[in-house]
Design an enzyme around this catalytic site. Structure first.
Site, mmCIF file in Angstrom:
data_model
loop_
_atom_site.group_PDB
_atom_site.id
_atom_site.type_symbol
_atom_site.label_atom_id
_atom_site.label_comp_id
_atom_site.label_asym_id
_atom_site.label_seq_id
_atom_site.Cartn_x
_atom_site.Cartn_y
_atom_site.Cartn_z
ATOM 1 N N SER A 90 21.939 1.897 -2.413
ATOM 2 C CA SER A 90 21.082 2.829 -1.769
ATOM 3 C C SER A 90 20.554 3.833 -2.638
ATOM 4 O O SER A 90 20.277 3.371 -3.804
ATOM 5 C CB SER A 90 21.939 3.774 -0.787
ATOM 6 O OG SER A 90 21.324 4.708 0.312
ATOM 7 N N ASN A 91 19.933 5.019 -2.022
ATOM 8 C CA ASN A 91 19.100 5.745 -3.152
ATOM 9 C C ASN A 91 19.359 7.340 -2.438
ATOM 10 O O ASN A 91 20.067 7.689 -1.408
ATOM 11 C CB ASN A 91 17.683 5.503 -3.189
ATOM 12 C CG ASN A 91 16.954 5.634 -2.019
ATOM 13 O OD1 ASN A 91 16.936 6.619 -1.150
ATOM 14 N ND2 ASN A 91 16.674 4.427 -1.195
ATOM 15 N N PRO A 92 18.934 8.180 -3.308
ATOM 16 C CA PRO A 92 19.339 9.660 -2.945
ATOM 17 C C PRO A 92 18.353 10.318 -1.852
ATOM 18 O O PRO A 92 18.451 11.507 -1.705
ATOM 19 C CB PRO A 92 19.206 10.394 -4.422
ATOM 20 C CG PRO A 92 19.005 9.581 -5.380
ATOM 21 C CD PRO A 92 18.263 8.173 -4.799
ATOM 22 N N SER A 93 17.539 9.697 -1.361
ATOM 23 C CA SER A 93 16.691 10.195 -0.483
ATOM 24 C C SER A 93 17.511 11.047 0.637
ATOM 25 O O SER A 93 18.432 10.515 1.339
ATOM 26 C CB SER A 93 15.749 9.084 0.346
ATOM 27 O OG SER A 93 14.899 9.493 1.367
#
Length: 396
Positions: free
Chosen positions: A206-209
């Site tokens: 995933s990513n930190p959005s």
């Protein structure tokens, strides 16, 4: 920003008034406060005055030695009166046109816009008389925010309808009430947040959005009268009131949800940070940890925005480009390649405006060649600037 008169009536929820006043001032509104005698049994004038940054209007100050009447002055000054908390009695007086106290007289003296935040026992709120008064106030153009469901103040009453909405939600509702409805008729589809691409039942890429930017667009559009559907990846954000929220996890789920609603939409803002790749294989069971290197084969996810651009059919399409270098050229190329009307460029490596920040600093690049560099501002403000351009391109 608006001149807001907060009128506090008698009830336990009056203790939340200072917090509400501080939130209004922090957002840039000019505030004054009026308190009824019963309200001052729950909260002190000093607490209200400190939070409002000025004196409290009370019954004792109603008529001044110089002959001026405070209710006339307040009605002319205020762009909106927010009665919070609002008792059944205060609502009844306003609905019937009575004017035997400072608040009811102020409302009858020409207050331009009025909003109510009811707070009372569930039986009182659901009583036919109160419901009738609420409908009468709405017919007069007043707004009624809530009440919500939750613990009631009286001992032994448990939970029910009648609890005043929290100050944060009241602020949002008030700003929506005040906002110009220049997007009425627009059906807007917004994506927000990250996606998760699972390796096994407990591990994912995933990513930190945080989803803040997409949620801000959805909320701002709702305030301006648009009908909004928000397709959201996993976030910790509260679902915005007045917006249909569709929860998804993976990029494939987001694609399906967006394509299903695309025929309905007149405009799309793709603010989600969709994963570019997903694992080629997803394990059914959790794989035990091993003390060795591991190679994971990834395959590309569909380019949702590119698909939308290929079947645009008169819709307004907005994308985002998060870059670390050579951003302008890459964003302009992305706008052309994906057939967009607008793209918002920002930089993940700039302190204070990356993932999860309440602020953003973007460059808006439009299909007609305009390049608008926005200074650092709250994401809600950025959202309004984006929607200003969406309005230009939208053909009702």
């Amino acid at each position: 920003m608006a001149r807001v008169l907060v009128a506090v009536t008698g009830g336990v929820a009056a203790i939340k008034a200072p917090h509400l006043l501080r939130l209004l001032r922090a957002r840039g509104h000019e505030v004054r406060v009026l308190a009824t005698p019963r309200a001052l049994e729950f909260i002190t004038p000093l607490s209200l005055a400190v939070a409002a940054g000025g004196e409290v209007a009370t019954e004792e100050a109603w008529f001044r030695p110089d002959g001026r009447a405070l209710h006339i002055d307040l009605a002319r000054w205020a762009e909106v009166v927010l009665v919070a908390p609002a008792t059944a009695e205060a609502m009844a007086k306003a609905a019937l046109g009575l004017a035997d106290d400072l608040l009811s007289a102020t409302l009858l003296a020409g207050a331009r816009r009025v909003a109510w935040a009811p707070a009372m026992n569930e039986a009182m709120w659901l009583a036919p008389q109160t419901q009738g008064h609420a409908e009468r106030l709405k017919a007069l153009g007043h707004a009624v925010f809530g009440p919500g469901y939750g613990p009631l103040a009286a001992v032994g009453e448990g939970e029910g309808w009648g609890r005043m909405l929290e100050p944060e939600e009241l602020l949002e509702r008030l700003e929506a009430f005040l906002a110009p409805k220049d997007l009425l008729g627009l059906r807007l589809l917004v994506s927000a947040g990250p996606t998760r691409e699972y390796l096994d039942p407990v591990r994912f890429i995933s990513n930190p959005s945080s989803g803040r930017m997409g949620y801000a667009v959805a909320e701002a559009a709702r305030d301006r009268g648009a009908e909004v559907v928000l397709v959201s990846g996993p976030t910790c954000l509260k679902a915005p009131w007045g917006v249909e929220v569709v929860r998804v996890e993976s990029a494939l789920e987001m694609r399906q949800a967006i394509l299903e609603r695309y025929p309905w939409a007149k405009a799309v803002v793709m603010a989600a940070a969709v994963a570019d790749y997903r694992p080629a294989e997803v394990l059914k069971d959790k794989e035990p940890k091993v003390e060795a290197e591991k190679t994971i084969r990834l395959v590309p996810n569909p380019d949702i925005l590119k698909e939308l651009g290929e079947r645009k059919e008169g819709r307004v399409l907005v994308g985002f480009a998060m870059e670390t270098a050579s951003g302008l050229e890459r964003a302009q190329e992305k706008l052309r390649r994906k057939n967009l009307d607008l793209i918002a460029l920002n930089w993940v490596n700039r302190e204070g405006v990356g993932f999860g920040s309440p602020e953003n600093e973007v460059v808006l690049i439009s299909r007609d060649g305009r390049v608008l560099e926005l200074p650092r501002m709250e994401k809600r403000q950025v959202a309004h600037r984006i929607l200003d351009l969406v309005k230009e391109f939208w053909k009702p």
